[in-house]
Motif scaffolding. Structure first.
Motif, PDB file in Angstrom:
ATOM      1  N   LEU A   1       0.834  -1.193   0.000  1.00 34.57           N
ATOM      2  CA  LEU A   1       0.000   0.000   0.000  1.00 34.57           C
ATOM      3  C   LEU A   1       0.874   1.251   0.000  1.00 34.57           C
ATOM      4  O   LEU A   1       2.044   1.207   0.385  1.00 34.57           O
ATOM      5  N   PHE A   2       0.286   2.360  -0.405  1.00 28.79           N
ATOM      6  CA  PHE A   2       0.932   3.671  -0.310  1.00 28.79           C
ATOM      7  C   PHE A   2       0.807   4.178   1.120  1.00 28.79           C
ATOM      8  O   PHE A   2      -0.270   4.182   1.703  1.00 28.79           O
ATOM      9  N   LYS A   3       1.933   4.598   1.707  1.00 32.30           N
ATOM     10  CA  LYS A   3       1.942   5.221   3.029  1.00 32.30           C
ATOM     11  C   LYS A   3       2.484   6.647   2.888  1.00 32.30           C
ATOM     12  O   LYS A   3       3.525   6.863   2.267  1.00 32.30           O
ATOM     13  N   PRO A   4       1.781   7.623   3.456  1.00 28.61           N
ATOM     14  CA  PRO A   4       2.174   9.023   3.282  1.00 28.61           C
ATOM     15  C   PRO A   4       3.260   9.452   4.256  1.00 28.61           C
ATOM     16  O   PRO A   4       3.533   8.774   5.263  1.00 28.61           O
ATOM     17  N   CYS A   5       3.873  10.597   3.964  1.00 26.36           N
ATOM     18  CA  CYS A   5       4.918  11.125   4.839  1.00 26.36           C
ATOM     19  C   CYS A   5       4.837  12.648   4.916  1.00 26.36           C
ATOM     20  O   CYS A   5       4.226  13.304   4.064  1.00 26.36           O
TER      21      CYS A   5
ATOM     22  N   LEU B   1       4.996   1.279   0.583  1.00 22.77           N
ATOM     23  CA  LEU B   1       5.848   2.243  -0.128  1.00 22.77           C
ATOM     24  C   LEU B   1       5.397   3.668   0.145  1.00 22.77           C
ATOM     25  O   LEU B   1       4.201   3.972   0.133  1.00 22.77           O
ATOM     26  N   THR B   2       6.372   4.541   0.362  1.00 24.93           N
ATOM     27  CA  THR B   2       6.071   5.967   0.502  1.00 24.93           C
ATOM     28  C   THR B   2       6.703   6.736  -0.652  1.00 24.93           C
ATOM     29  O   THR B   2       7.712   6.306  -1.217  1.00 24.93           O
TER      30      THR B   2
ATOM     31  N   TYR C   1      -5.484   3.749  -5.731  1.00 24.06           N
ATOM     32  CA  TYR C   1      -4.759   2.476  -5.700  1.00 24.06           C
ATOM     33  C   TYR C   1      -4.981   1.778  -4.361  1.00 24.06           C
ATOM     34  O   TYR C   1      -5.272   0.578  -4.316  1.00 24.06           O
ATOM     35  N   ASN C   2      -4.837   2.528  -3.274  1.00 23.40           N
ATOM     36  CA  ASN C   2      -5.038   1.948  -1.940  1.00 23.40           C
ATOM     37  C   ASN C   2      -6.452   1.409  -1.767  1.00 23.40           C
ATOM     38  O   ASN C   2      -6.665   0.332  -1.207  1.00 23.40           O
ATOM     39  N   THR C   3      -7.418   2.162  -2.244  1.00 30.89           N
ATOM     40  CA  THR C   3      -8.819   1.754  -2.114  1.00 30.89           C
ATOM     41  C   THR C   3      -9.066   0.422  -2.807  1.00 30.89           C
ATOM     42  O   THR C   3      -9.676  -0.483  -2.239  1.00 30.89           O
ATOM     43  N   VAL C   4      -8.558   0.297  -4.022  1.00 26.07           N
ATOM     44  CA  VAL C   4      -8.727  -0.938  -4.799  1.00 26.07           C
ATOM     45  C   VAL C   4      -7.985  -2.090  -4.127  1.00 26.07           C
ATOM     46  O   VAL C   4      -8.517  -3.203  -4.007  1.00 26.07           O
ATOM     47  N   ALA C   5      -6.743  -1.824  -3.673  1.00 20.65           N
ATOM     48  CA  ALA C   5      -5.934  -2.879  -3.041  1.00 20.65           C
ATOM     49  C   ALA C   5      -6.567  -3.375  -1.756  1.00 20.65           C
ATOM     50  O   ALA C   5      -6.582  -4.575  -1.464  1.00 20.65           O
ATOM     51  N   GLN C   6      -7.080  -2.441  -0.957  1.00 21.88           N
ATOM     52  CA  GLN C   6      -7.689  -2.816   0.322  1.00 21.88           C
ATOM     53  C   GLN C   6      -8.978  -3.628   0.116  1.00 21.88           C
ATOM     54  O   GLN C   6      -9.246  -4.568   0.862  1.00 21.88           O
TER      55      GLN C   6
END
Length: 266
Positions: free
Chosen positions: A9-13, A234-235, A256-261
């Motif tokens: 998943l995408f993780k923000p920073c 990944l960030t 992307y996160n929504t679909v992956a989750q």
């Protein structure tokens, strides 16, 4: 693909330097201002980014204080989303509990664990006992030496004697709930991730892990997913449009996160 059980998943920073949100070329960060290479300096306050992540339910993001003068900016982000962000940079046994009290979901520690550049299990045990294993992240920032990686501290300029490998990560994992892995050599360059490191992390890690460094395309999420078997998130930094980049669109990452989750829930 290992998407049925786990998925990258995408993780923000939020990277802070001098009290501002910035994107910096990792290898240039030092006490000498003239050597610093900066890709982006935000005009918006830290709370803007915290609220943006909160709006989209992007939990597990990290606020990293790069050097002094960032405490107020970090606290502003935590206040905007209490319990939604992790905080790191200068975390010690003296201030870790205060940062949890200020709203951090977890504290992230690196340099404190390496007095004089040597790993201290005693320090790791102490800070883990103070905040609890579930509230501790170890930032395994590293630099590459040939085909091996070694933990880097003090703004990623000082290489320690600890090699990043299965044995060292297993030791650290006994006392923390998550790893944050900065590949300092490619941080901020937008020239691609360290694929060898990500592949190894997929083989080594046993707890949630986020990789940072070099991501330049939304397709890097699938790349990391394949390389790590879905074990590594990944960030994105300098390549991301909310940080002045032109290569990656924030809204596409959210989608992307929504679909992956959803796929993981099926």
């Amino acid at each position: 693909m290992a998407g049925q059980q786990s998925r990258t998943l995408f993780k923000p920073c939020i990277d802070l330097h001098g009290g501002h949100v910035k994107q910096i070329v990792g290898g240039t960060l030092s006490d000498a201002p003239e050597s610093l290479k900066t890709n982006f300096v935000a005009t918006k306050p830290t709370a803007y980014y915290a609220e943006l992540y909160k709006e989209h339910g992007l939990e597990g993001g990290h606020v990293i204080m790069l050097g002094k003068g960032n405490n107020d900016a970090a606290k502003e982000a935590l206040a905007a989303w209490p319990g939604g962000l992790q905080v790191g940079g200068g975390i010690t046994d003296q201030n870790c509990q205060a940062w949890i009290g200020a709203g951090a979901s977890k504290v992230i520690v690196t340099s404190f664990l390496f007095p004089e550049g040597k790993f201290s299990l005693e320090r790791l045990e102490k800070i883990s006992s103070l905040v609890g294993k579930d509230s501790l992240v170890v930032d395994v920032s590293c630099r590459r030496k040939d085909s091996r990686w070694f933990v880097a501290m003090d703004k990623w300029q000082r290489i320690t004697e600890m090699e990043v490998c299965k044995e060292s990560l297993d030791t650290l994992a006994k006392y923390c709930s998550e790893f944050l892995i900065h590949a300092a050599d490619v941080e901020g360059l937008c020239q691609g991730i360290d694929e060898d490191l990500v592949k190894k992390l997929g083989e080594w890690v046993t707890i949630p892990t986020t990789y940072a460094g070099g991501a330049r395309s939304i397709s890097d999420l699938d790349l990391v997913d394949n390389l790590s078997g879905g074990k590594v998130d990944l960030t994105y930094g300098s390549s991301l449009d909310i940080f002045g980049g032109s290569l990656v669109n924030f809204d596409e990452l959210v989608l992307y996160n929504t679909v992956a989750q959803k796929a993981m829930q099926q």
